[in-house]
Design an enzyme around this catalytic site. Structure first.
Site, short mmCIF file in Angstrom:
data_model
loop_
_atom_site.label_atom_id
_atom_site.label_comp_id
_atom_site.label_asym_id
_atom_site.label_seq_id
_atom_site.Cartn_x
_atom_site.Cartn_y
_atom_site.Cartn_z
N ASP A 142 0.84 -1.20 0.00
CA ASP A 142 0.00 0.00 0.00
C ASP A 142 0.87 1.25 0.00
OD1 ASP A 142 -2.33 1.75 0.57
OD2 ASP A 142 -3.33 -0.13 1.01
N HIS A 213 -3.97 6.36 2.72
CA HIS A 213 -4.61 5.14 2.23
C HIS A 213 -4.09 3.88 2.95
CE1 HIS A 213 -5.56 1.96 -0.78
NE2 HIS A 213 -6.52 2.77 -1.20
N SER A 531 -10.98 -0.75 -1.96
CA SER A 531 -9.78 -0.65 -1.14
C SER A 531 -10.11 -0.82 0.34
CB SER A 531 -9.14 0.73 -1.29
OG SER A 531 -8.30 0.76 -2.40
#
Ligand SMILES: *[C@@H]1O[C@H](CO)[C@@H](O)[C@H](O)[C@H]1NC(C)=O
Ligand SMILES: *[C@@H]1O[C@H](CO)[C@@H](O)[C@H](O)[C@H]1NC(C)=O
Ligand SMILES: *[C@@H]1O[C@H](CO)[C@@H](O)[C@H](O)[C@H]1NC(C)=O
Ligand SMILES: *[C@@H]1O[C@H](CO)[C@@H](O)[C@H](O)[C@H]1NC(C)=O
Ligand SMILES: *[C@@H]1O[C@H](CO)[C@@H](O)[C@H](O)[C@H]1NC(C)=O
Length: 759
Positions: A142, A213, A531
């Site tokens: 990620d 994220h 996600s």
């Protein structure tokens, strides 16, 4: 001779584009090699690759050769990434052991309350019976991690499992002491990015997350308990991951400057070597062909699966059209995104006591109290709005309201009400000034009130969180849909997990909203996407793995799928937000919504080995070379079968060339393994599917031992070409004592897989 061929090649290419023939220009390639062809003189694959590169280099100084070898891979694929000129690439293709090359390609990212919604509780069920996942290591590829986030503190954590080989790699604003018993590994990969974009100056050259994220996905999978978490007063409560005691290892390969397959491969490579149990991948490629060989994630995760790693990956956010799905390899759990039973609201209170609620995530503090309301039709004039900036302006247009929002923001009005039936994107719920977006019907109430009163007034109040909303979950519109063009004969996606407006930790240096032109920062953020759904499923997979350490990845996938729920919280079939809230099909949601408590104890599992996947690749008519690229070894394809022992079914009735009314029968063989009670018997229950005759033989399965296997045949008789796009039902094996229900989704479709391929 080689030069001659090259010049020939070059003159052909020259006619297409002279760019191709800049002989000095290098590009980044991933090279697949046959590791069995390694000459005995080399002690390692790396030295062989270096020697191969120097033999083809025009100026073969050792230094340039070394710097051209960007990554050498042994655990994910066999091969390397290198910067090569066209002439070097041509020469390499004649080197011993060369199999194939691909260009290094960019990928895309598939960008608190959710545990209660999934029925997780500390009193009973999946959490206590799995020790909250404490022996399981979840690796994420990620954007990195914010190690100081409260989600990654290690209070209450036991010693790190002794088998762990990973480490905490230091870099900009990051050192090894930032890892602990929760965050047990952190590495970063950017050599591929720098080879593709040499001019990029990376400011945070370390595992630290500047985007948010990776911090969000990691805390969703396995974040520790954080009391009083919220997004500016919305979604307040205790945040925690799905497996609050599992370990986290972050492999940062996604950068704001780009995400390259060579870096992602390097990340998966080291995650396998470090010994992660679960890989959570919230990124992917849109395939531009129909072969798994074109999908680096499919290839690298095959090696991970062979090592027993459970791979969980996002379906993508390219829905709602069919065939938009990513990460659909049969050895990957492909996760779609569902909504949660929660909404965030503001209230418009009129002077006459009437209240109108609307969806909002306005993060500012200022609630507006009893300000004058002024109706301004289409709100075209910034000038007119400026004259009314101390009021709440009301604008009406049933088309897109984006210009009006921009005008009102520019005029710096105190607050604004936008009346429109135009569907809003989530973006508008975070406006930078107090707003209300309401429909035409509520809008008429407001207009009538303004026109019938001499002193119309209104208040805007925010930060309302409502839970228990119905129906939920629904498949969210953006969630990518099956079939997967790279392997349509396996039904995808596999299941749904919470993906929409998920609260989790965030990088405090990455703005989450803007108010009055100033960026706002927060330790938590509400985000939507597959996600976000993926780490939910990865966390639940960790709970299953904790209880069943010896289960194969396929058995764990099976447990998650056969126990998923196809019903929402009104006990009706889960609906699809994208198709007028009609029931969703298996191509939208797979088996349905993940159910952690049931997944821990599924009764029966559909197991599969690497051999079974190879038989499938053989039956898909992959060449020996393609099979070697995926499996890193030679297979003679003596045994072939398209009928993978998968816990769901998809049948294609799409023979449009045939006019005959004759029926066709499609048969599937499956083998289930008893992982429940020693002695047990199960009876088949089929739901009727209009237009298909469904039969299962035998209709009863009797087990005398644990781990005993029994096989059955499912046949679907239908028309050569189906009229509907997709019809569906299910087969459940119901335990005669009533403890277990093992459900497989059955989908029949008229879609032509070849028609899904994007140009
Ligand atoms: C590691 O980084 C932290 C935070 O930046 C700092 O407090 C600590 O002193 C550093 N430790 C070492 C050994 O450099
Ligand atoms: C809201 O108020 C709090 C506490 O007074 C303050 O810290 C925060 O910055 C304010 N937020 C905004 C968006 O003004
Ligand atoms: C907008 O509203 C008008 C009148 O209410 C209606 O005639 C028109 O069809 C609407 N347009 C759209 C795009 O909804
Ligand atoms: C593979 O090739 C065989 C023989 O040409 C053909 O009959 C079969 O339909 C092909 N299978 C697939 C999945 O394309
Ligand atoms: C093919 O299947 C047969 C029968 O199950 C088995 O004996 C043989 O080992 C298999 N061959 C390969 C290459 O897997």
């Amino acid at each position: 001779m080689a030069t001659l061929t090259l010049q020939l090649l070059c003159s052909i290419l020259l006619t297409i584009s002279h760019l191709f023939c800049n002989l000095a220009e290098t590009k980044t390639y991933i090279i697949h090699m046959d590791s069995s062809a390694i000459p005995k003189v080399f002690s390692s694959h790396q030295s062989w690759y270096l020697a191969t590169l120097s033999s083809i280099s025009v100026n073969d100084h050792l230094t340039t050769t070394t710097s051209r070898l960007i990554y050498a891979y042994t655990s994910s694929i066999h091969g390397f990434t290198a910067s090569l000129t066209l002439s070097e690439l041509a020469a390499l293709q004649k080197s011993p052991g060369y199999i194939s090359y691909t260009r290094d390609r960019p990928l895309t990212m598939h960008t608190t309350h959710t545990s209660q919604f999934l029925g997780l509780s500390s009193v009973s069920g999946a959490w206590p019976s799995s020790n909250y996942g404490q022996d399981v290591i979840i690796g994420l590829v990620d954007t990195g991690i914010w190690p100081e986030s409260e989600s990654f503190k290690d209070d209450g954590m036991t010693q790190i499992p002794a088998r762990w080989k990973g480490k905490c790699v230091a870099g900009t604003q990051f050192n090894a002491s930032l890892c602990n018993k929760k965050l047990i590994g952190a590495r970063f990969y950017n050599k591929g990015l720098l080879a593709n974009k040499p001019k990029v100056k990376i400011s945070m050259e370390s595992p630290r997350d500047t985007s948010g994220h990776g911090t969000h996905t990691a805390s969703t999978a396995a974040g520790n308990y954080v009391k009083g978490a919220s997004f500016f007063g919305y979604a307040t409560g205790t945040a925690r991951g799905m497996a609050p005691r599992a370990r986290i290892a972050m492999y940062k390969a996604a950068w704001s400057y780009g995400v390259y397959s060579s870096d992602v491969l390097a990340a998966i490579e080291e995650a396998i070597q470090d010994g992660v149990d679960i890989l959570s991948l919230s990124l992917g490629f849109s395939l531009d062909g129909n072969s798994l060989v074109d999908d680096p994630i499919a290839i690298a995760t095959f090696a991970a699966m062979e090592k027993g790693v459970v791979i969980v990956a996002s379906a993508g956010n390219d829905g709602p059209l069919y065939g938009t799905l990513n990460n659909g390899a049969p050895w990957v759990l492909t996760v779609g995104a569902g909504t949660i039973d929660r909404k965030f609201e503001g209230i418009l209170a009129l002077g006459n006591g009437m209240q109108i609620t609307f969806v909002s995530l306005y993060p500012g503090n200022s609630s507006l109290t009893l300000l004058p309301l002024v109706f301004m039709d289409g709100c075209q004039s910034v000038e007119k709005m400026r004259r009314n900036k101390n009021k709440i302006v009301v604008c009406k247009d049933n088309l897109s309201i984006s210009t009006q929002v921009a005008n009102a923001e520019y005029a710096r009005v105190n607050g604004a009400v936008f009346i429109s039936n135009f569907p809003l994107s989530e973006f508008y719920t975070r406006t930078s000034f107090p707003t209300a977006f309401i429909g035409l019907r509520d809008g008429q109430t407001v207009i009538d009130y303004i026109q019938k009163n001499s002193n119309p007034r209104g208040s805007l109040i925010y930060q309302k969180t409502v839970t228990g909303t119905k129906p939920a979950p629904m498949v969210d519109s953006y969630s990518s849909r099956g079939p997967f063009p790279g392997c349509p004969i396996v039904l995808k996606p596999d299941l749904l997990a919470p993906g929409s407006l998920v609260l989790a930790s965030w990088s405090p240096i990455s703005a989450v909203a803007e108010v009055q032109s100033s960026p706002l920062f927060s330790n938590f953020n509400l985000e939507s996407g597959t996600s976000m759904a993926t780490p939910h499923a990865a966390g639940v997979a960790a709970l299953v793995k904790e209880v069943h350490t010896d289960w194969s990845p396929a058995a764990i996938l099976s447990a998650l799928m056969t126990t998923a729920s196809s019903l929402d919280n009104t006990f009706s079939p889960i609906k699809d937000k994208a198709s007028n809230e009609l029931p969703a099909s298996p191509l939208d949601m797979g088996a349905g919504h993940i159910d952690p408590s049931k997944a821990l104890d599924p009764g029966l599992v559909y197991d599969a080995t690497a051999e079974d996947y190879i038989k499938l690749l053989c039956a898909m008519n992959y060449t020996a070379k393609q099979i070697r690229i995926i499996t890193r070894s030679t297979h003679n394809c003596e045994n072939r079968s398209l009928d993978l022992n998968y816990p769901s079914f998809i049948a294609f009735f799409n023979d449009f060339n045939s006019n005959s009314d004759a029926k066709v029968v499609q048969e599937f063989w499956r083998t289930v393994t008893n992982v429940g009670e020693e002695r047990s018997s199960y009876t088949a229950e089929l739901t009727a599917i209009d237009g298909l005759k469904v039969k299962v033989e035998p209709e009863k399965l009797i087990f005398k031992h644990k781990y005993e296997k029994q096989s059955y045949k499912l046949s679907l008789e239908g028309p050569k070409s189906l009229k509907e796009v997709v019809i569906h039902g299910s087969l459940s094996w119901v335990d005669d004592r009533g403890k277990y229900v093992v459900t497989s989704t059955i989908a029949a479709t008229s879609i032509m897989p070849d028609s899904l391929l994007r140009a």
